[in-house]
Design a protein around this motif. Structure first.
Motif, PDB file in Angstrom:
ATOM      1  N   LYS A 163      11.144 -32.524 -51.306  1.00 39.58           N
ATOM      2  CA  LYS A 163      12.452 -31.722 -50.963  1.00 39.58           C
ATOM      3  C   LYS A 163      12.484 -30.253 -50.709  1.00 39.58           C
ATOM      4  CE  LYS A 163      14.775 -33.579 -54.415  1.00 39.58           C
ATOM      5  NZ  LYS A 163      15.630 -33.964 -55.472  1.00 39.58           N
ATOM      6  N   GLY A 164      13.331 -29.713 -49.819  1.00 33.60           N
ATOM      7  CA  GLY A 164      13.281 -28.593 -49.602  1.00 33.60           C
ATOM      8  C   GLY A 164      13.169 -28.065 -48.012  1.00 33.60           C
ATOM      9  N   GLU A 165      13.671 -26.860 -47.567  1.00 32.16           N
ATOM     10  CA  GLU A 165      13.566 -26.492 -46.134  1.00 32.16           C
ATOM     11  C   GLU A 165      11.993 -25.987 -45.963  1.00 32.16           C
ATOM     12  OE1 GLU A 165      15.834 -27.161 -44.048  1.00 32.16           O
ATOM     13  OE2 GLU A 165      16.908 -27.914 -45.660  1.00 32.16           O
ATOM     14  N   GLY A 166      11.590 -25.881 -44.554  1.00 29.22           N
ATOM     15  CA  GLY A 166      10.441 -25.321 -44.338  1.00 29.22           C
ATOM     16  C   GLY A 166       9.427 -26.401 -43.855  1.00 29.22           C
ATOM     17  N   ASN A 167       8.475 -26.080 -43.069  1.00 25.38           N
ATOM     18  CA  ASN A 167       7.536 -26.902 -42.484  1.00 25.38           C
ATOM     19  C   ASN A 167       6.436 -27.141 -43.482  1.00 25.38           C
ATOM     20  OD1 ASN A 167       8.514 -26.824 -40.088  1.00 25.38           O
ATOM     21  ND2 ASN A 167       7.288 -25.154 -39.276  1.00 25.38           N
ATOM     22  N   ASP A 168       6.437 -26.590 -44.821  1.00 26.46           N
ATOM     23  CA  ASP A 168       5.481 -26.821 -45.892  1.00 26.46           C
ATOM     24  C   ASP A 168       6.101 -27.847 -46.621  1.00 26.46           C
ATOM     25  OD1 ASP A 168       7.411 -25.109 -46.877  1.00 26.46           O
ATOM     26  OD2 ASP A 168       6.224 -24.124 -48.168  1.00 26.46           O
ATOM     27  N   LYS A 169       7.485 -28.383 -46.535  1.00 25.99           N
ATOM     28  CA  LYS A 169       8.260 -29.053 -47.308  1.00 25.99           C
ATOM     29  C   LYS A 169       8.332 -30.430 -46.499  1.00 25.99           C
ATOM     30  CE  LYS A 169       9.112 -25.965 -50.751  1.00 25.99           C
ATOM     31  NZ  LYS A 169       8.883 -24.868 -49.809  1.00 25.99           N
ATOM     32  N   GLY A 170       8.847 -31.288 -47.173  1.00 23.82           N
ATOM     33  CA  GLY A 170       9.227 -32.607 -46.375  1.00 23.82           C
ATOM     34  C   GLY A 170       7.689 -33.433 -46.771  1.00 23.82           C
ATOM     35  N   LEU A 171       7.621 -34.320 -45.687  1.00 26.19           N
ATOM     36  CA  LEU A 171       6.234 -35.280 -45.576  1.00 26.19           C
ATOM     37  C   LEU A 171       4.921 -34.193 -45.300  1.00 26.19           C
ATOM     38  CD1 LEU A 171       4.620 -38.055 -45.468  1.00 26.19           C
ATOM     39  CD2 LEU A 171       5.265 -37.901 -42.799  1.00 26.19           C
ATOM     40  N   ASP A 172       4.027 -34.497 -46.307  1.00 29.47           N
ATOM     41  CA  ASP A 172       2.886 -33.719 -46.098  1.00 29.47           C
ATOM     42  C   ASP A 172       2.086 -34.428 -44.647  1.00 29.47           C
ATOM     43  OD1 ASP A 172       0.429 -32.887 -46.094  1.00 29.47           O
ATOM     44  OD2 ASP A 172      -0.439 -33.511 -47.815  1.00 29.47           O
ATOM     45  N   LEU A 173       2.479 -33.515 -43.546  1.00 26.96           N
ATOM     46  CA  LEU A 173       1.964 -33.971 -42.274  1.00 26.96           C
ATOM     47  C   LEU A 173       0.444 -33.915 -42.018  1.00 26.96           C
ATOM     48  CD1 LEU A 173       4.703 -32.480 -39.971  1.00 26.96           C
ATOM     49  CD2 LEU A 173       4.557 -34.875 -40.674  1.00 26.96           C
ATOM     50  N   PHE A 174       0.071 -33.183 -42.847  1.00 28.02           N
ATOM     51  CA  PHE A 174      -1.447 -33.083 -42.914  1.00 28.02           C
ATOM     52  C   PHE A 174      -2.110 -34.591 -43.200  1.00 28.02           C
ATOM     53  CE2 PHE A 174      -4.769 -29.718 -42.524  1.00 28.02           C
ATOM     54  CZ  PHE A 174      -5.860 -30.443 -42.644  1.00 28.02           C
ATOM     55  N   ALA A 175      -1.519 -35.180 -44.619  1.00 26.98           N
ATOM     56  CA  ALA A 175      -2.105 -36.288 -44.774  1.00 26.98           C
ATOM     57  C   ALA A 175      -1.544 -37.336 -43.897  1.00 26.98           C
ATOM     58  CB  ALA A 175      -1.339 -36.473 -46.162  1.00 26.98           C
ATOM     59  N   PHE A 176      -0.508 -37.302 -43.394  1.00 30.38           N
ATOM     60  CA  PHE A 176      -0.097 -38.415 -42.414  1.00 30.38           C
ATOM     61  C   PHE A 176      -0.877 -38.430 -41.111  1.00 30.38           C
ATOM     62  CE2 PHE A 176       2.817 -39.777 -38.894  1.00 30.38           C
ATOM     63  CZ  PHE A 176       3.027 -41.256 -39.565  1.00 30.38           C
ATOM     64  N   ASN A 177      -1.305 -37.140 -40.662  1.00 30.39           N
ATOM     65  CA  ASN A 177      -2.542 -37.100 -39.533  1.00 30.39           C
ATOM     66  C   ASN A 177      -3.497 -37.880 -39.757  1.00 30.39           C
ATOM     67  OD1 ASN A 177      -0.477 -35.935 -37.701  1.00 30.39           O
ATOM     68  ND2 ASN A 177      -0.967 -33.802 -38.257  1.00 30.39           N
ATOM     69  N   GLU A 178      -3.789 -37.591 -40.987  1.00 30.27           N
ATOM     70  CA  GLU A 178      -5.193 -38.260 -41.521  1.00 30.27           C
ATOM     71  C   GLU A 178      -5.197 -39.896 -41.469  1.00 30.27           C
ATOM     72  OE1 GLU A 178      -9.191 -38.487 -42.792  1.00 30.27           O
ATOM     73  OE2 GLU A 178      -8.226 -37.278 -41.640  1.00 30.27           O
ATOM     74  N   ILE A 179      -3.969 -40.443 -41.840  1.00 26.60           N
ATOM     75  CA  ILE A 179      -3.806 -41.923 -41.746  1.00 26.60           C
ATOM     76  C   ILE A 179      -3.579 -42.209 -40.466  1.00 26.60           C
ATOM     77  CG2 ILE A 179      -2.079 -43.541 -42.305  1.00 26.60           C
ATOM     78  CD1 ILE A 179      -1.246 -42.012 -44.735  1.00 26.60           C
ATOM     79  N   VAL A 180      -3.013 -41.358 -39.591  1.00 29.05           N
ATOM     80  CA  VAL A 180      -2.941 -41.926 -38.077  1.00 29.05           C
ATOM     81  C   VAL A 180      -4.381 -41.837 -37.646  1.00 29.05           C
ATOM     82  CG1 VAL A 180      -2.086 -40.940 -35.675  1.00 29.05           C
ATOM     83  CG2 VAL A 180      -0.629 -41.256 -37.644  1.00 29.05           C
TER      84      VAL A 180
END
Length: 379
Positions: A140-157
């Motif tokens: 939780k929280g604001e900013g691109n470093d919060k929310g879903l870890d997009l780095f990890a999600f990109n690795e799954i993709v």
């Protein structure tokens, strides 16, 4: 799209204290400071620190508290095993009928979603599906470093580029729905950056609030692994943000000192062996809200907040956590100010009354509360 991290940058051991074939945490080894609860809470309250910018020190649970975990597991083991089968069967049925695939990529949300993700993953393989399971961070929280870890999600993709319609989020339960909402915001952001549009559905065991796409129950009850922290979660800490946003995945610490009394594997194996003893269930309509059941439960949150705000001086919603699992987290991870119960004699809240007594926190009974328990964080 971001490129994959070198292998050495991921958490080691990559499955924590779980079996390697059960899960891979797409998390890095954190470099955040380690603080105790009081130090962390003081920094959070004065705005000097976000909860994800430090690792909370964890010790082994006291034997008298661990007793509550074993009681809850004994009381709910068949129920939870039944619900895992029901949830897995419902998801499998949906994917086979609407996506027409024999593959599922489970993405559990660390930490509460990981045990459920493991059991769903095992069941899918048991039913002959091609199944994969990762666990990632959502903060939780604001900013691109919060929310879903997009780095990890990109690795799954990257790893499953030929099966992107087979992705599915997994969590243990829903509280107010803040993480669910933050997850959706992250996917909106990700979709804006990419030509493809992905919106994986969310599956949970307990969804009293009405946020998930797939659920096993809408009852607020004590899912046993809500009682413990790292010792039921693969001996990893809560997830943390990277030092430099966007160049590394979210992090975690592996607590090797907790291995002496780790419950992670035994919890999974106990539930799994119970699942194998139960008769195979046909998917039930209620397991999938998308197609079979309107979303009618979200007013529970508003009702709970209205009761708390009317009867106390608590400001805003951030300090209020609803449901037994999230209330338990308040007492284990934060500094609690009050415990609200709608039935003080219910066995699923015995551990909360114990923790409240230990911490000198007032217990307030309110029969009209739409959740069994609500926890208030000290402001």
């Amino acid at each position: 799209m971001q490129t994959a991290l070198p292998h050495w940058s991921w958490l080691h051991p990559s499955s924590g204290s779980y079996e390697e074939h059960d899960v891979q945490f797409l998390l890095a080894n954190t470099h955040c400071a380690s603080l105790d609860v009081a130090e962390k809470e003081a920094a959070i309250q004065r705005g000097a620190l976000h909860y994800s910018e430090c690792v909370t020190k964890e010790d082994l649970p006291a034997p008298d508290y661990l007793h509550f975990y074993h009681q809850a597991l004994h009381r709910h083991i068949e129920r939870l095993a039944h619900e895992c089968i029901r949830l897995a069967q419902g998801v499998i049925k949906h994917f086979q009928e609407h996506v027409q695939t024999n593959k599922i990529v489970w993405i559990s949300l660390a930490r509460a979603g990981t045990p459920i993700g493991i059991l769903l993953h095992r069941w899918a393989k048991h039913q002959g599906l091609q199944s994969y399971h990762y666990s990632v961070s959502v903060l939780k929280g604001e900013g691109n470093d919060k929310g879903l870890d997009l780095f990890a999600f990109n690795e799954i993709v990257r790893r499953h580029s030929d099966a992107l319609e087979c992705l599915l989020w997994v969590d243990g339960w829903v509280g107010k729905g803040s993480i669910t909402q933050r997850l959706k915001q992250s996917m909106t952001y990700w979709n804006a950056l990419n030509t493809m549009q992905l919106n994986p559905p969310l599956a949970v065991i307990a969804d009293p609030t009405g946020c998930a796409d797939f659920f096993a129950t809408q009852e607020d009850y004590l899912v046993p692994h809500a009682l413990l922290n790292a010792t039921i979660s693969g001996c990893i800490s809560r997830t943390t943000v990277p030092i430099q946003a966007g160049v590394a995945p979210h992090g975690t610490a592996f607590f090797e000192h907790l291995l002496v009394d780790d419950q992670s594997k035994s919890y999974i194996d106990t539930l799994w062996n119970t699942m194998l003893r139960l008769p195979t269930l046909k998917p039930e309509a209620g397991v999938c809200r998308i197609y079979f059941q309107p979303n009618t439960s979200k007013n529970k949150v508003a009702a709970a907040l209205a009761i708390i705000h009317t009867k106390s001086a608590v400001n805003g919603a951030d300090s209020i956590k609803v449901g037994i699992p999230e209330t338990t987290r308040v007492f284990l991870r934060r500094l609690p100010a009050a415990l609200w119960l709608n039935d003080i004699h219910h066995p699923d809240v015995a551990h909360l009354k114990y923790l409240a007594t230990q911490k000198n926190v007032p217990i307030i009974a309110h029969a009209e509360l739409p959740y069994r328990a609500v926890g208030i964080i000290k402001e």
